[in-house]
Design a protein around this motif. Structure first.
Motif, PDB file in Angstrom:
ATOM      1  N   GLY A  94      21.040  62.330 148.127  1.00 37.63           N
ATOM      2  CA  GLY A  94      20.140  61.363 147.509  1.00 37.63           C
ATOM      3  C   GLY A  94      20.108  61.407 145.999  1.00 37.63           C
ATOM      4  N   ARG A  95      20.428  62.567 145.408  1.00 35.87           N
ATOM      5  CA  ARG A  95      20.355  62.693 143.953  1.00 35.87           C
ATOM      6  C   ARG A  95      21.338  61.772 143.239  1.00 35.87           C
ATOM      7  NH1 ARG A  95      24.270  65.084 141.269  1.00 35.87           N
ATOM      8  NH2 ARG A  95      22.891  65.523 139.499  1.00 35.87           N
ATOM      9  N   GLU A  96      22.469  61.465 143.879  1.00 35.44           N
ATOM     10  CA  GLU A  96      23.463  60.593 143.251  1.00 35.44           C
ATOM     11  C   GLU A  96      22.881  59.204 143.006  1.00 35.44           C
ATOM     12  OE1 GLU A  96      25.943  62.004 142.186  1.00 35.44           O
ATOM     13  OE2 GLU A  96      26.358  63.725 143.476  1.00 35.44           O
ATOM     14  N   TYR A  97      21.992  58.783 143.911  1.00 35.48           N
ATOM     15  CA  TYR A  97      21.367  57.466 143.757  1.00 35.48           C
ATOM     16  C   TYR A  97      20.183  57.545 142.789  1.00 35.48           C
ATOM     17  CZ  TYR A  97      24.084  56.302 147.927  1.00 35.48           C
ATOM     18  OH  TYR A  97      25.104  56.109 148.815  1.00 35.48           O
ATOM     19  N   SER A  98      19.366  58.588 142.939  1.00 33.04           N
ATOM     20  CA  SER A  98      18.181  58.718 142.086  1.00 33.04           C
ATOM     21  C   SER A  98      18.559  58.950 140.630  1.00 33.04           C
ATOM     22  CB  SER A  98      17.297  59.868 142.592  1.00 33.04           C
ATOM     23  OG  SER A  98      16.841  59.610 143.897  1.00 33.04           O
ATOM     24  N   THR A 101      24.115  58.397 139.292  1.00 30.47           N
ATOM     25  CA  THR A 101      25.458  58.937 139.036  1.00 30.47           C
ATOM     26  C   THR A 101      26.456  58.507 140.106  1.00 30.47           C
ATOM     27  OG1 THR A 101      24.865  60.984 140.205  1.00 30.47           O
ATOM     28  CG2 THR A 101      24.570  60.960 137.814  1.00 30.47           C
ATOM     29  N   ILE A 102      26.013  57.671 141.031  1.00 32.90           N
ATOM     30  CA  ILE A 102      26.868  57.288 142.146  1.00 32.90           C
ATOM     31  C   ILE A 102      28.114  56.534 141.664  1.00 32.90           C
ATOM     32  CG2 ILE A 102      25.520  55.191 142.548  1.00 32.90           C
ATOM     33  CD1 ILE A 102      27.273  57.307 145.233  1.00 32.90           C
ATOM     34  N   LYS A 103      27.969  55.655 140.679  1.00 30.26           N
ATOM     35  CA  LYS A 103      29.115  54.895 140.175  1.00 30.26           C
ATOM     36  C   LYS A 103      30.129  55.813 139.505  1.00 30.26           C
ATOM     37  CE  LYS A 103      26.551  50.592 139.404  1.00 30.26           C
ATOM     38  NZ  LYS A 103      26.146  49.574 138.397  1.00 30.26           N
ATOM     39  N   ASP A 104      29.630  56.770 138.733  1.00 30.35           N
ATOM     40  CA  ASP A 104      30.530  57.725 138.074  1.00 30.35           C
ATOM     41  C   ASP A 104      31.255  58.586 139.103  1.00 30.35           C
ATOM     42  OD1 ASP A 104      29.610  56.796 135.611  1.00 30.35           O
ATOM     43  OD2 ASP A 104      27.965  58.246 135.579  1.00 30.35           O
ATOM     44  N   LEU A 105      30.547  58.955 140.150  1.00 31.97           N
ATOM     45  CA  LEU A 105      31.146  59.798 141.186  1.00 31.97           C
ATOM     46  C   LEU A 105      32.259  59.065 141.920  1.00 31.97           C
ATOM     47  CD1 LEU A 105      30.969  62.508 142.718  1.00 31.97           C
ATOM     48  CD2 LEU A 105      29.355  61.409 144.271  1.00 31.97           C
ATOM     49  N   LEU A 106      32.006  57.793 142.238  1.00 32.25           N
ATOM     50  CA  LEU A 106      32.996  57.015 142.990  1.00 32.25           C
ATOM     51  C   LEU A 106      34.179  56.593 142.117  1.00 32.25           C
ATOM     52  CD1 LEU A 106      30.638  54.762 145.149  1.00 32.25           C
ATOM     53  CD2 LEU A 106      31.784  56.886 145.786  1.00 32.25           C
ATOM     54  N   ALA A 107      34.020  56.694 140.805  1.00 37.94           N
ATOM     55  CA  ALA A 107      35.125  56.349 139.898  1.00 37.94           C
ATOM     56  C   ALA A 107      36.140  57.478 139.770  1.00 37.94           C
ATOM     57  CB  ALA A 107      34.572  56.002 138.516  1.00 37.94           C
ATOM     58  N   VAL A 179      20.560  58.860 156.367  1.00 49.07           N
ATOM     59  CA  VAL A 179      19.317  58.183 155.964  1.00 49.07           C
ATOM     60  C   VAL A 179      19.167  58.202 154.447  1.00 49.07           C
ATOM     61  CG1 VAL A 179      16.804  58.219 156.157  1.00 49.07           C
ATOM     62  CG2 VAL A 179      18.207  58.746 158.159  1.00 49.07           C
ATOM     63  N   ALA A 180      19.543  59.339 153.808  1.00 53.96           N
ATOM     64  CA  ALA A 180      19.469  59.433 152.351  1.00 53.96           C
ATOM     65  C   ALA A 180      20.422  58.447 151.686  1.00 53.96           C
ATOM     66  CB  ALA A 180      19.797  60.862 151.906  1.00 53.96           C
ATOM     67  N   SER A 181      21.586  58.243 152.285  1.00 50.82           N
ATOM     68  CA  SER A 181      22.571  57.318 151.726  1.00 50.82           C
ATOM     69  C   SER A 181      22.125  55.871 151.892  1.00 50.82           C
ATOM     70  CB  SER A 181      23.932  57.534 152.405  1.00 50.82           C
ATOM     71  OG  SER A 181      24.392  58.856 152.212  1.00 50.82           O
ATOM     72  N   ILE A 182      21.605  55.561 153.063  1.00 50.59           N
ATOM     73  CA  ILE A 182      21.134  54.188 153.301  1.00 50.59           C
ATOM     74  C   ILE A 182      19.893  53.901 152.458  1.00 50.59           C
ATOM     75  CG2 ILE A 182      20.168  52.626 155.032  1.00 50.59           C
ATOM     76  CD1 ILE A 182      21.883  54.028 157.122  1.00 50.59           C
ATOM     77  N   GLY A 183      18.992  54.875 152.385  1.00 53.24           N
ATOM     78  CA  GLY A 183      17.758  54.706 151.618  1.00 53.24           C
ATOM     79  C   GLY A 183      17.936  54.890 150.127  1.00 53.24           C
ATOM     80  N   ARG A 184      19.123  55.386 149.721  1.00 53.25           N
ATOM     81  CA  ARG A 184      19.462  55.565 148.305  1.00 53.25           C
ATOM     82  C   ARG A 184      18.437  56.419 147.548  1.00 53.25           C
ATOM     83  NH1 ARG A 184      23.421  51.707 146.665  1.00 53.25           N
ATOM     84  NH2 ARG A 184      23.926  50.277 148.363  1.00 53.25           N
ATOM     85  N   GLY A 185      18.098  57.562 148.129  1.00 54.05           N
ATOM     86  CA  GLY A 185      17.149  58.455 147.452  1.00 54.05           C
ATOM     87  C   GLY A 185      16.593  59.506 148.381  1.00 54.05           C
ATOM     88  N   TYR A 186      15.404  60.049 147.998  1.00 54.07           N
ATOM     89  CA  TYR A 186      14.800  61.155 148.738  1.00 54.07           C
ATOM     90  C   TYR A 186      13.694  60.732 149.702  1.00 54.07           C
ATOM     91  CZ  TYR A 186      16.667  63.423 144.511  1.00 54.07           C
ATOM     92  OH  TYR A 186      17.463  63.826 143.480  1.00 54.07           O
ATOM     93  N   LEU A 187      13.031  59.614 149.436  1.00 56.16           N
ATOM     94  CA  LEU A 187      11.834  59.251 150.186  1.00 56.16           C
ATOM     95  C   LEU A 187      12.132  58.966 151.657  1.00 56.16           C
ATOM     96  CD1 LEU A 187       8.827  58.859 149.917  1.00 56.16           C
ATOM     97  CD2 LEU A 187       9.222  56.456 149.360  1.00 56.16           C
ATOM     98  N   SER A 188      13.168  58.189 151.917  1.00 52.93           N
ATOM     99  CA  SER A 188      13.513  57.837 153.307  1.00 52.93           C
ATOM    100  C   SER A 188      13.854  59.063 154.153  1.00 52.93           C
ATOM    101  CB  SER A 188      14.674  56.839 153.319  1.00 52.93           C
ATOM    102  OG  SER A 188      14.309  55.633 152.709  1.00 52.93           O
ATOM    103  N   PRO A 189      14.716  59.964 153.674  1.00 60.44           N
ATOM    104  CA  PRO A 189      15.008  61.148 154.485  1.00 60.44           C
ATOM    105  C   PRO A 189      13.798  62.039 154.698  1.00 60.44           C
ATOM    106  CG  PRO A 189      16.036  61.326 152.323  1.00 60.44           C
ATOM    107  CD  PRO A 189      15.560  59.927 152.464  1.00 60.44           C
ATOM    108  N   LEU A 190      12.869  62.088 153.731  1.00 65.88           N
ATOM    109  CA  LEU A 190      11.655  62.876 153.902  1.00 65.88           C
ATOM    110  C   LEU A 190      10.838  62.340 155.071  1.00 65.88           C
ATOM    111  CD1 LEU A 190       9.708  65.073 152.963  1.00 65.88           C
ATOM    112  CD2 LEU A 190       8.719  63.408 151.368  1.00 65.88           C
TER     113      LEU A 190
END
Length: 260
Positions: A94-98, A101-107, A179-190
């Motif tokens: 989830g941290r990659e979305y919060s 940094t997700i775009k940098d990671l996928l690049a 769930v963290a990937s779909i929710g793009r963060g920490y709240l959904s998986p919690l």
């Protein structure tokens, strides 16, 4: 393979540059010491009588001996691990979305499957290291308390049950990553972790825990009041299927979904 090892190394650097290792380590430190405290209360009735309500609660876990103590550790890792292990993997994904940094990671010149696999392996390794730490500290606390019935056979059996419960609980953390990937963060998986933990208790009480993956580790630890048992084949299949589903679904999500 070199790219996978490099990715794992980077993920560990990210992990240990955060406060997650310290937070999870301190949280898990409570397990052996609280268990040891209950054993101390049971072993010293006069002290337990002075505390009153503590003695009543302590009776739930049985007598002050190695079998009860090791069973308590296994139950704690099975139930508490659902939250702590889930928290670790939700942060890693989830941290990659919060942090955006997700775009940098996928690049990076890495396949998305390699990135996801590196994240899973990093989380699994740290979760298992935490479990080993809890076990070692727990054994040390048990020896300091000089608990009875500490034969090699009994301790070895307790260690095996603990290891099985810890491994099964770690494997159940893969859907949290999805769930963290779909929710793009920490709240959904919690929310997902709390929901599965509550539902696991309800299903176990209803008598169907052997068929609900999140109830299986606790049942294997003896948390339902029965003796700890080797996981039945159907339960193991259900749990492994759930774990594989979480892992493969997360990989597919990262490969096919729009991450922008």
């Amino acid at each position: 393979m070199n790219k996978l090892f490099a990715s794992i190394s980077v993920e560990f650097k990210k992990l240990f540059h955060s406060k997650i290792p310290l937070i999870t380590l301190l949280t898990f430190m409570l397990i052996p010491f609280i268990g040891g405290f209950f054993m101390f209360v049971l072993k010293h009735p006069d002290f337990a009588e002075a505390l009153g309500f503590i003695s009543t609660k302590a009776q739930i876990i049985g007598s002050a001996d190695w079998p009860s103590y090791l069973s308590l550790l296994a139950q704690a890792i099975s139930i508490g691990g659902l939250i702590i292990f889930g928290f670790i993997i939700s942060w890693i994904f989830g941290r990659e979305y919060s942090d955006r940094t997700i775009k940098d990671l996928l690049a990076l010149p890495l396949s998305r499957s390699t990135i996801v696999l590196a994240k899973f392996l990093t989380s699994f390794i740290w979760c298992l290291m935490l479990s080993l730490f809890v076990l070692l500290v727990g054994l040390l606390v048990g020896m300091m308390l000089d608990l009875p019935q500490g034969s090699k056979g009994i301790v070895a059996e307790g260690i095996i049950v603990f290891a099985v419960c810890a491994t099964l609980t770690v494997l159940l953390s893969t859907p949290v990553a999805l769930v963290a990937s779909i929710g793009r963060g920490y709240l959904s998986p919690l929310g997902f972790m709390i929901f599965t933990l509550i539902l696991a208790q309800i299903v176990a009480v209803a008598g169907y825990g052997a068929y609900f993956p999140w109830s299986i580790p606790a049942l294997a630890s003896g948390a339902a009041g029965n003796k700890a048992y080797i996981v039945e084949e159907v339960s193991l299949i259900i749990l492994l299927f759930t774990s594989a589903f979480g892992l493969l679904s997360t990989m597919l999500w990262w490969r096919l979904a729009d991450q922008c």
